[in-house]
Write a protein that holds these residues in place. Structure first.
Motif, short mmCIF file in Angstrom:
data_model
loop_
_atom_site.label_atom_id
_atom_site.label_comp_id
_atom_site.label_asym_id
_atom_site.label_seq_id
_atom_site.Cartn_x
_atom_site.Cartn_y
_atom_site.Cartn_z
N PRO A 1 0.87 -1.47 0.02
CA PRO A 1 0.07 -0.13 0.10
C PRO A 1 1.00 1.14 -0.03
O PRO A 1 1.77 1.39 0.61
N GLY A 2 0.50 2.10 -0.84
CA GLY A 2 1.26 3.70 -0.86
C GLY A 2 2.38 3.56 -1.82
O GLY A 2 2.84 4.79 -2.15
N GLU A 3 2.73 2.42 -2.33
CA GLU A 3 4.11 2.51 -3.28
C GLU A 3 3.53 3.36 -4.59
O GLU A 3 2.54 3.32 -4.96
N ARG A 4 4.58 4.25 -5.00
CA ARG A 4 4.33 4.99 -6.11
C ARG A 4 4.89 4.63 -7.46
O ARG A 4 6.05 4.26 -7.41
N TRP A 5 4.07 4.07 -8.25
CA TRP A 5 4.56 3.48 -9.31
C TRP A 5 4.36 4.00 -10.60
O TRP A 5 3.24 4.82 -10.90
N ILE A 6 5.15 4.26 -11.68
CA ILE A 6 5.20 4.82 -13.03
C ILE A 6 4.82 3.30 -13.88
O ILE A 6 5.74 2.28 -13.79
N TYR A 7 3.75 2.99 -14.55
CA TYR A 7 3.66 1.99 -15.30
C TYR A 7 3.61 2.45 -16.86
O TYR A 7 2.85 3.17 -17.24
N ARG B 1 2.94 20.40 -12.31
CA ARG B 1 1.73 20.11 -12.10
C ARG B 1 1.23 18.89 -12.06
O ARG B 1 0.69 18.31 -11.12
N ALA B 2 1.83 18.14 -13.05
CA ALA B 2 1.61 16.59 -13.26
C ALA B 2 2.40 15.81 -12.20
O ALA B 2 1.56 14.76 -11.67
N ARG B 3 3.56 16.29 -11.79
CA ARG B 3 4.02 15.47 -10.64
C ARG B 3 3.50 15.74 -9.42
O ARG B 3 3.28 14.82 -8.56
N ALA B 4 2.93 17.16 -9.07
CA ALA B 4 2.04 17.03 -7.99
C ALA B 4 0.79 16.32 -7.89
O ALA B 4 0.62 15.75 -7.07
N ARG B 5 0.37 16.23 -9.19
CA ARG B 5 -1.25 15.43 -9.26
C ARG B 5 -0.57 13.84 -8.98
O ARG B 5 -1.51 13.10 -8.42
N ALA B 6 0.44 13.46 -9.26
CA ALA B 6 0.82 12.20 -9.26
C ALA B 6 1.09 11.84 -7.50
O ALA B 6 0.68 10.73 -7.12
N ARG B 7 1.53 12.81 -7.08
CA ARG B 7 1.82 12.85 -5.51
C ARG B 7 0.65 12.59 -4.82
O ARG B 7 0.49 12.30 -3.62
N GLU B 8 -0.48 13.17 -5.33
CA GLU B 8 -1.69 13.32 -4.75
C GLU B 8 -2.65 11.98 -4.92
O GLU B 8 -3.77 11.93 -4.36
N LEU B 9 -2.20 11.16 -5.82
CA LEU B 9 -3.10 10.04 -5.96
C LEU B 9 -3.30 9.26 -4.70
O LEU B 9 -2.50 9.14 -3.77
N ASP B 10 -4.70 8.87 -4.65
CA ASP B 10 -4.91 7.82 -3.34
C ASP B 10 -4.48 6.56 -3.65
O ASP B 10 -4.17 5.99 -4.70
N PRO B 11 -4.23 5.74 -2.36
CA PRO B 11 -3.93 4.37 -2.55
C PRO B 11 -4.97 3.47 -3.27
O PRO B 11 -6.14 3.75 -3.37
N GLY B 12 -4.17 3.00 -4.24
CA GLY B 12 -5.07 2.03 -5.14
C GLY B 12 -5.53 2.79 -6.44
O GLY B 12 -6.08 2.17 -7.37
N GLU B 13 -5.16 4.09 -6.74
CA GLU B 13 -5.72 4.83 -7.76
C GLU B 13 -4.74 4.69 -8.84
O GLU B 13 -3.61 4.44 -8.77
N ILE B 14 -5.40 4.48 -10.11
CA ILE B 14 -4.80 4.60 -11.31
C ILE B 14 -5.03 5.82 -11.94
O ILE B 14 -6.06 6.15 -12.12
N ALA B 15 -4.06 6.50 -12.57
CA ALA B 15 -4.40 7.65 -13.43
C ALA B 15 -3.65 7.76 -14.78
O ALA B 15 -2.26 7.37 -14.59
N LEU B 16 -4.00 8.06 -15.65
CA LEU B 16 -3.58 7.93 -17.11
C LEU B 16 -3.11 9.39 -17.37
O LEU B 16 -3.95 10.23 -17.44
N PHE B 17 -1.90 9.53 -17.71
CA PHE B 17 -1.19 10.81 -17.61
C PHE B 17 -1.19 11.06 -19.15
O PHE B 17 -1.34 9.95 -20.13
N GLY B 18 -0.78 12.10 -19.68
CA GLY B 18 -0.81 12.61 -21.30
C GLY B 18 -0.04 11.67 -22.08
O GLY B 18 0.96 11.37 -21.70
N ASN B 19 -0.33 11.90 -23.19
CA ASN B 19 0.45 11.08 -24.36
C ASN B 19 1.79 11.52 -24.59
O ASN B 19 2.14 12.82 -24.64
N THR B 20 2.73 10.60 -24.21
CA THR B 20 4.18 10.99 -24.30
C THR B 20 4.67 11.44 -25.72
O THR B 20 5.70 12.17 -25.76
N ARG B 21 3.76 10.79 -26.72
CA ARG B 21 4.19 11.21 -28.14
C ARG B 21 3.73 12.74 -28.38
O ARG B 21 4.27 13.23 -29.54
N LEU B 22 3.09 13.52 -27.54
CA LEU B 22 2.88 14.70 -27.91
C LEU B 22 4.24 15.63 -27.50
O LEU B 22 4.14 16.70 -28.22
#
Length: 393
Positions: A11-17, A92-113
C-alpha cells in the motif's frame, strides 16, 4: 532483470507504469491494452498508486492526440475509475501524481505529444521519472524503442518487467529457430512502411529463412536499388538507410532466397489499379500497392513448417489484398505454423492463428535475441543491486 510478477506491491507504493497502448479512438484492436490489465489491477488491489504512461501517434507528423478515450476504456475493463490527466512532464503533473490515493490509477498525457519522447531526450525522461518512485515497463510493441518513457525512465528509477512484456517474448521463443529446426522450409513475409522491416527484418531473416517475400516499402526499396522503375512508390521515412541495407543483403545473397514478383499492382493518380509486368516498369505517376506472388513461392508457403508475416504485403486497408490473400490461402491448412507480427497486421488480416502485437520489436527479438528495453532492464537491475538509491531524479 526484475519481474513485476516476483514483486509483492505494498500500500502506498508510487509506481509509473510505462505501457504501449498506441491505439486510436476507434479501439479496433485492444490487444495491446488488455495484456496490461492484470498487472494494473494487481497494483491497484494492493493499494499502490499508479501513474500510467502510454503513447499514440507521433509528434513528427502531428498524429499524436490526447488519450482520454483510453481512460474510459480502462475504467470499464478494470471496474474502477481511471482519471485522465493531460500533462505528464510538468510540475503540475508531478504534484498530481503525489496526490493519487492508495489504489488509484491515473492515465497521464500522451508521451508522443512531446518531440523529446521519440528522441529519447534525457531531460524529458528525468521529468517523467518524477511521477513515481519505481517503474514497471510494459508494452512489448515498443520494446525496441530507446524512448524517454521506455529505456529513458530506467536511467532514473529502479525498473521491473511487466507480465505482458515478458509473456510476448516467451511466446516468440519457439519461432526464433528460423530455418534450421527440421520441420520443413521457413518463409518470412515483410510488408508495411516502417524502416525496421528492412533494417532489421530483411537483414536478419534472409540469414535464417529459406525465402523472404518482401512487400510494401521493403519491396519498393529492393526494386529501386536493382534498377527497376517504381514510379512514385513509397520508400518510407529512411529511404537512404533502407537502400544501403537492401544493397548489403543483395551483395551477400546475390538475390537468392528473396522473392521478387514478375507482376506488380500499381495505382494511378485517379486511383485506377493496374497489374503491370515488372520488366516494363511502373509509370512515373503510378505507385506500387500490391503484387502477384509467384507460383513457386506459393508452393513453398504450402510446404513451409513456419511462416512469419510481419506487415501486410500490400496496402491492405485500401483494398489491395492480392498478395495477402495468396499467402493466407497457402497457409490455411497450417494456422499453428503461421505467426502474424504487428498491431496493424493483426488488426487487418483475417487470421485466427498465433499473433504478436509487436512488429519491429518482435522482429528485433527474433533476429537479435533481445530488444533495447530488455537490455536496459538488465542493466538497471545490475546497477540498483549495488546502489538502490541511485535512480531518484
Amino acid at each position: 532483470m526484475r519481474l513485476l510478477a516476483d514483486h509483492t506491491p505494498a500500500p502506498g507504493e508510487r509506481w509509473i507504469y510505462s505501457a504501449g497502448f498506441n491505439a486510436g479512438p476507434a479501439l479496433a484492436d485492444t490487444g495491446r491494452i488488455d495484456v496490461e490489465l492484470a498487472d494494473l489491477a494487481r497494483l491497484s488491489d494492493a493499494g499502490a498508486r499508479t501513474a500510467l504512461l502510454s503513447h499514440q501517434g507521433s509528434a513528427k507528423d502531428g498524429s499524436a492526440r490526447h488519450l482520454d478515450y483510453l481512460a474510459d476504456y480502462l475504467s470499464r475493463r478494470l471496474g474502477r475509475p481511471v482519471r485522465y490527466l493531460p500533462e505528464n512532464s510538468t510540475a503540475r503533473a508531478r504534484a498530481r501524481a503525489r496526490e493519487l490515493d492508495p489504489g488509484e490509477i491515473a492515465l497521464f498525457g500522451n508521451t508522443r505529444l512531446d518531440p523529446g519522447e521519440e528522441r529519447g531526450d534525457p531531460g524529458l525522461a528525468r521529468a517523467l521519472a518524477g511521477l513515481g518512485d519505481r517503474v514497471a515497463i510494459g508494452g512489448f510493441s515498443k520494446a525496441h524503442r530507446r524512448h524517454a518513457s521506455n529505456t529513458g525512465l530506467l536511467d532514473h528509477l529502479p525498473g521491473w518487467a511487466a507480465a505482458g512484456l515478458v509473456g510476448e517474448a516467451r511466446a516468440l521463443d519457439p519461432w526464433a529457430a528460423g530455418a534450421g529446426d527440421g520441420d520443413g522450409p521457413s518463409v518470412a513475409v515483410l510488408g508495411g512502411v516502417k524502416p525496421e522491416k528492412t533494417l532489421i527484418g530483411l537483414r536478419g531473416l534472409t540469414r535464417t529463412h529459406h525465402l523472404v517475400i518482401p512487400g510494401g516499402v521493403v519491396l519498393n526499396t529492393l526494386l529501386a536499388v536493382t534498377g527497376h522503375r517504381i514510379g512514385r512508390s513509397e520508400l518510407g521515412s529512411d529511404p537512404e538507410g533502407c537502400a544501403r541495407a537492401a544493397r548489403e543483403v543483395l551483395a551477400r545473397t546475390g538475390g537468392a532466397g528473396i522473392h521478387l514478383p514478375r507482376v506488380v499492382v500499381a495505382a494511378g493518380p485517379d486511383g485506377t489499379v493496374r497489374h503491370l509486368p515488372l520488366d516494363r516498369g511502373v509509370p512515373d505517376d503510378h505507385a506500387i500497392v500490391d503484387f502477384e506472388v509467384q507460383p513457386g513461392a506459393i508452393e513453398l508457403l504450402r510446404r513451409a513448417g513456419r511462416v512469419l508475416v510481419a506487415g501486410t504485403p500490400g496496402r491492405h486497408a485500401e483494398g489491395n489484398r492480392h498478395a495477402a490473400a495468396a499467402v493466407l490461402a497457402a497457409r490455411a491448412h497450417a494456422p499453428g505454423g503461421t505467426l502474424l507480427l504487428g498491431g496493424d497486421t493483426v488488426a487487418e488480416l483475417p487470421w485466427d492463428g498465433p499473433r504478436s502485437t509487436g512488429g519491429g520489436s518482435a522482429l528485433q527479438y527474433l533476429v537479435e535475441g533481445t530488444c533495447a528495453v530488455f537490455e536496459a532492464l538488465a542493466a538497471n537491475a545490475a546497477r540498483t543491486r549495488t546502489d538502490p538509491t541511485g535512480y531518484r531524479p
